[in-house]
Design an enzyme around this catalytic site. Structure first.
Site, mmCIF file in Angstrom:
data_model
loop_
_atom_site.group_PDB
_atom_site.id
_atom_site.type_symbol
_atom_site.label_atom_id
_atom_site.label_comp_id
_atom_site.label_asym_id
_atom_site.label_seq_id
_atom_site.Cartn_x
_atom_site.Cartn_y
_atom_site.Cartn_z
ATOM 1 C CG MET A 1 -1.863 1.141 1.330
ATOM 2 S SD MET A 1 -2.988 1.248 -0.095
ATOM 3 C CE MET A 1 -3.116 3.026 -0.237
ATOM 4 C CD GLU B 1 2.269 -0.471 -3.651
ATOM 5 O OE1 GLU B 1 1.555 0.530 -3.529
ATOM 6 O OE2 GLU B 1 1.856 -1.547 -4.138
HETATM 7 N N1 TRP Z 1 -3.365 0.592 -3.762
HETATM 8 C C1 TRP Z 1 -2.671 -0.648 -3.518
HETATM 9 C C2 TRP Z 1 -1.803 -0.900 -4.735
HETATM 10 O O1 TRP Z 1 -0.751 -0.428 -4.836
HETATM 11 C C3 TRP Z 1 -3.497 -1.834 -3.287
HETATM 12 C C4 TRP Z 1 -4.573 -1.844 -2.279
HETATM 13 C C5 TRP Z 1 -5.840 -1.448 -2.419
HETATM 14 C C6 TRP Z 1 -4.543 -2.485 -1.042
HETATM 15 N N2 TRP Z 1 -6.594 -1.808 -1.348
HETATM 16 C C7 TRP Z 1 -5.832 -2.451 -0.503
HETATM 17 C C8 TRP Z 1 -3.534 -3.101 -0.347
HETATM 18 C C9 TRP Z 1 -6.154 -3.078 0.684
HETATM 19 C C10 TRP Z 1 -3.854 -3.706 0.859
HETATM 20 C C11 TRP Z 1 -5.136 -3.711 1.353
HETATM 21 O O2 TRP Z 1 -2.178 -1.486 -5.700
HETATM 22 ZN ZN ZN Z 2 -1.359 0.279 -7.015
#
Ligand code: TRP
Ligand code: ZN
Length: 878
Positions: free
Chosen positions: A271, A306
């Site tokens: 994340m 990320e």
């Molecule tokens: N945005 C994150 C990515 O880089 C992924 C993501 C979205 C995420 N929702 C999450 C990670 C919930 C962990 C838990 O793609």
């Molecule tokens: Zn992403």
């Protein structure tokens, strides 16, 4: 009236309205305790000038929170001034500008959904995307409300010596009662989904990075103490990513500090929280002995992904969750380009396309199909899909192809510049690319709002008198849920022509490749001065996410397989030949006839590739790899799983036998027992492990011995796992000792034990389901750890199609039981497993019934999560 495929509380893109209020500053104070955390939040709220409503209420979102106190501008609210529900806290007609102070409590230790603030081993950490912040405190938890955060964390000094949040460190001080506090300030306004907090007894690897403008950035990777020796590769990957984003996209990092924390309990890969990424341990930790070569590569890719979000996602974010592909598709495209740069364009492209066609095409062909920008959802977590991510990246790649490298970059520069600090839409992205280049992409936008994989059929005609060659392209897109018919897409079809002697023909653009733009349902393109009938190489580099139908003779395929200068299409030609051979074998098996023999020209071409010294050995390995069963399953209109496995084995066996000596020599030449991780070491391992897999297809005792020898002597995880995977299909007496030895060697290394679970869950032997059930009783199995659940339950449901699709329905019933059980623990993970039951349309009538029975049984459970309910409802409808 509710439509049958609509889950209650569906949210529509067309209903978007701007927020009534904005929050300029958010001050948070945490008094951390795993069993009772107190959150105090101070919000500077004012009316949104862009909102026209008179005297609106302020509706803050909140979930699983206990309210302790609430005041506005220092005065506690009376009971009439607000309304509290399970999902919201409404302040009735507040003033235009005010400060609201809320105090609430939460229980991280009972948060098994892993959204909001939760406990992982001994640490506390947060996950807020997409809607987890509302599980920490009441807030305008939507991405178009961007706020500046100041955070203070107070906690026990022994249990939580490290206290982290977004931005820059501002203060750390000791308190009474063996407690301490740390304060953080993030100067960049951000949506709540990018908030993060971590507390724990963590070890840290530190380094620095000097940016292109000469600023020195502190880099810190936090892990549990015993994992500190596995963080080098992650740090190197981060530095590579930072440099690459400067060079390829002109993007410089903005804060003084960049932190990554690895946690064992995590719903996804990682994340991108501002300045404080939280990662699944799987995408951080690596050592030569515990991680495979593929693990090394995926770590670099995810760290890059990320990091790249800092611009594509954080500095420029999404207006609403329908725009998810704006940040995810773009960022996947960026991480693909990064990996291609670090490794090999050819290999990276083939792997990505293989994945897309195997899994995303399947999603697009089933009841869960949706456009990369969906127009409705019940649970947004269900839309972090292959379509939004991988097809989203393909759509960005097409824009890159149509504009060319430099103009695409100009468009991106304008996009970042124009929208820095804003929450925007996919249209804003397209508009920036258009404005920077004086072009329009009106028809292209259908890629954003139409679901389904277009079928492009190509026919060719050669006129020897006129020396012209023409190609006619037709496009058609099958119906998907809620979209019976589609407008024609704007499809870039990259093409080259190969002459009789195997040489590339120079085209009128003075190059050997040109991009045809297919805009109409049917269009013919003409090539002049073609002196003999060429072999067409169509959709080079897989220039669009479509299914290409083009009939070529075996001779033409073999010519492409030996001569095409386009590395993708060269590989593709081989895959097409073998797909055809395997499907012919399936037919023969179904008709109880003798399987056809392999065309000798094909074996010969294969032998040439096998024996030729290519300079990209990894690419050579891919050329020699048969299409996977999973890919073939996607290609089969009606799945006959037993015949497919038999046919695949038959063809592999035939190739193994015909070229046995070469496979053996290939193995011997490239086998080296040590653990090096240079690109040459990695390439050699991939090649020789492919040789080994062919040799094992011969089912000869001596060769099984060779595999056992590799397992016993392995000094790196790639070789160990490759051998164990081949041994895993042998009967129990033969394979058990290897699994026991592996377990004894690696117990305590969670990520390695995940592999141990997966290999057993994916076995082809008849007892597979029984072993899976036994694995669930193993002391190391744990339903609250997503990686472990994925390693057994998801592995069986998604990567063991042979036994998941057992004719008696036992596989489906087992998975349905587990979904019901998991849903009470972690709805996001339960919903992901439920996807495996959505592919029933390609099954025979009996199996369709069996799957639908299980879907209905799940649907009838009381207190089902929105997550699982939505997947089940959509899977049964349409
Ligand atoms: N945005 C994150 C990515 O880089 C992924 C993501 C979205 C995420 N929702 C999450 C990670 C919930 C962990 C838990 O793609
Ligand atoms: Zn992403």
């Amino acid at each position: 009236m509710l439509m049958s495929n609509t889950t209650p509380n569906t949210i529509y893109l067309k209903d978007y309205t701007v927020p009534e209020f904005l929050i300029s500053h958010t001050t948070l104070h945490f008094d951390l305790d795993a069993n009772n955390t107190i959150v105090r939040s101070t919000l500077n709220v004012r009316r949104n000038p862009a909102c026209q409503k008179d005297h609106p209420d302020l509706v803050l979102m909140g979930e699983d929170l206990s309210l302790l106190s609430i005041q506005i501008d220092g005065t506690p609210l009376t009971a009439e001034q607000y309304t509290l529900t399970d999902e919201s806290l409404t302040i009735h007609q507040p003033r235009n500008e005010f400060v609201i102070e809320i105090s609430n409590s939460i229980i991280p230790s009972s948060n098994t959904a892993l959204s909001g603030l939760f406990e992982s081993n001994a640490m506390l950490c947060t996950q807020c995307e997409a809607e987890g912040f509302r599980r920490i405190t009441w807030f305008l938890d939507r991405p178009d409300v961007m706020s500046i955060y100041s955070v203070t964390i107070e906690a026990n000094k022994d249990k939580y010596p490290i206290l982290l949040s977004n931005g820059n460190r501002s203060e750390q001080r000791d308190l009474d009662n063996n407690k301490h506090a740390a304060s953080w300030h993030d100067p960049f306004p951000k949506p709540s989904y990018l908030f993060a907090l971590v507390a724990g007894d963590l070890a840290c690897l530190s380094d620095t990075f000097t940016t292109c403008s000469g600023r020195e950035i502190a880099l810190e990777i936090y892990v549990e103490e015993h994992d500190l020796d596995k963080t080098q590769h992650a740090m190197q990957s981060l530095k590579n990513a930072m440099r690459w984003d400067e060079e390829a996209f002109g993007r410089e990092y903005d804060l003084e500090l960049y932190m990554i924390v690895a946690v064992s309990h995590f719903n996804m890969g990682a994340m991108e929280n501002k300045g404080l990424n939280v990662f699944n341990t799987k995408f951080v930790l690596a050592s030569e002995t515990t991680a495979t070569d593929d693990d090394y590569k995926s770590i670099e890719a995810v760290i890059g992904h990320e990091y790249f979000h800092n611009w594509s996602g954080n500095r420029v974010t999404c207006r609403d969750w329908f725009q998810l592909s704006l940040k995810e598709g773009f960022t996947v495209f960026r991480d693909q380009q990064f990996t291609a740069y670090q490794t090999s364009d050819a290999v990276k492209r083939i792997k990505d396309v293989n994945m897309l066609r195997t899994h995303q095409f399947a999603e697009d062909a089933g009841p869960l199909a949706h456009p990369i920008r969906p127009d409705q959802y019940a649970e947004i977590n269900n839309f972090y899909t292959l379509t939004v991510y991988e097809k989203g990246a393909e759509v960005v790649r097409m824009l890159h192809t149509l504009l060319g490298e430099q103009n695409f970059r100009k468009g991106c520069d304008l996009y970042f510049d124009r929208h820095d600090g804003q929450a925007v839409t996919t249209e804003d992205f397209i508009k920036a690319l258009e404005d920077a280049n004086g072009v329009t992409f009106n028809q292209f936008k259908h890629w954003y709002n139409q679901a389904g994989t277009p079928i492009v059929s190509a026919t060719t005609q050669y006129d020897s008198k006129a020396s012209t060659y023409s190609i006619t392209l037709k496009q058609h897109c099958p119906a998907t849920p809620n979209q019976a018919t589609k407008e024609p897409f704007h499809i870039p079809v990259s093409i080259g022509l190969i002459g009789e002697n195997g040489d590339a023909i120079t085209l009128s653009n003075d190059k050997t490749t040109t991009v045809l733009e297919l805009l109409e349902p049917e269009q013919t393109f003409m090539f002049n001065d073609i002196n003999s009938e060429p072999t067409p190489s169509v959709l080079r580099g897989f220039s669009a996410p479509v299914r290409l139908k083009l009939k070529l003779s075996t001779e033409q395929q073999v010519q492409l397989f030996t001569h095409d200068s386009d590395t993708f299409n060269r590989w593709e030609a081989g895959q097409n030949c073998f797909t055809e051979v395997i499907f012919n074998t399936v037919k023969a098996i179904q008709n109880k006839q003798n399987p056809p023999t392999l065309p000798p020209t094909l074996i010969e071409a294969f032998r040439l590739v096998l024996q030729a010294p290519l300079n990209d050995l990894t690419y050579q390995t891919l050329l020699l790899n048969l299409p996977s069963k999973a890919y073939l399953i996607e290609q089969m209109p009606t799945l006959d799983i037993d015949a497919l496995y038999q046919a695949h084995h038959f063809v592999k066996h035939a190739l193994a036998r015909s070229l046995k000596d070469s496979w053996f020599t290939g193995y011997q030449q490239h086998h080296q027992a040590d653990a090096g991780i240079s690109s040459n070491d990695i390439a050699q391992r991939s090649f020789k492990n492919l040789c080994l897999s062919y040799l094992m297809a011969l089912d000869e005792k001596k060769l099984t011995g060779l595999c056992a020898q590799q397992f016993n002597g392995a000094k790196n995880m790639t070789d160990q796992v490759a051998a164990l995977s081949l041994l895993s299909h042998l009967d129990d007496e033969q394979s058990a000792p290897f699994f026991d030895a592996f377990y004894t060697q690696w117990k305590g290394e969670a990520l390695v034990i995940d592999k141990w679970f997966t290999l057993q869950a994916c076995t082809e032997k008849a007892s597979a389901l029984d072993s899976v059930k036994k694995l669930l009783k193993h002391p190391d199995f744990d339903m609250t750890t997503p990686n472990r659940v994925r390693s057994v339950i998801s592995a069986f449901a998604m990567a063991n199609p042979l036994h998941f699709n057992a004719a008696d329905g036992s596989g489906y019933e087992f998975i349905a039981d587990k979904i019901i059980e998991l849903d009470r623990i972690n709805p996001q993970i339960a919903a992901r497993v439920t996807n495996s039951l959505s592919r029933w349309r390609k099954l025979d009538a009996d199996r369709q019934q069996l799957v639908k029975q299980q879907l209905s049984r799940i649907q009838s459970q009381t207190a089902l999560s929105k997550d699982v309910l939505e997947i089940v409802t959509r899977s049964l409808a349409a």
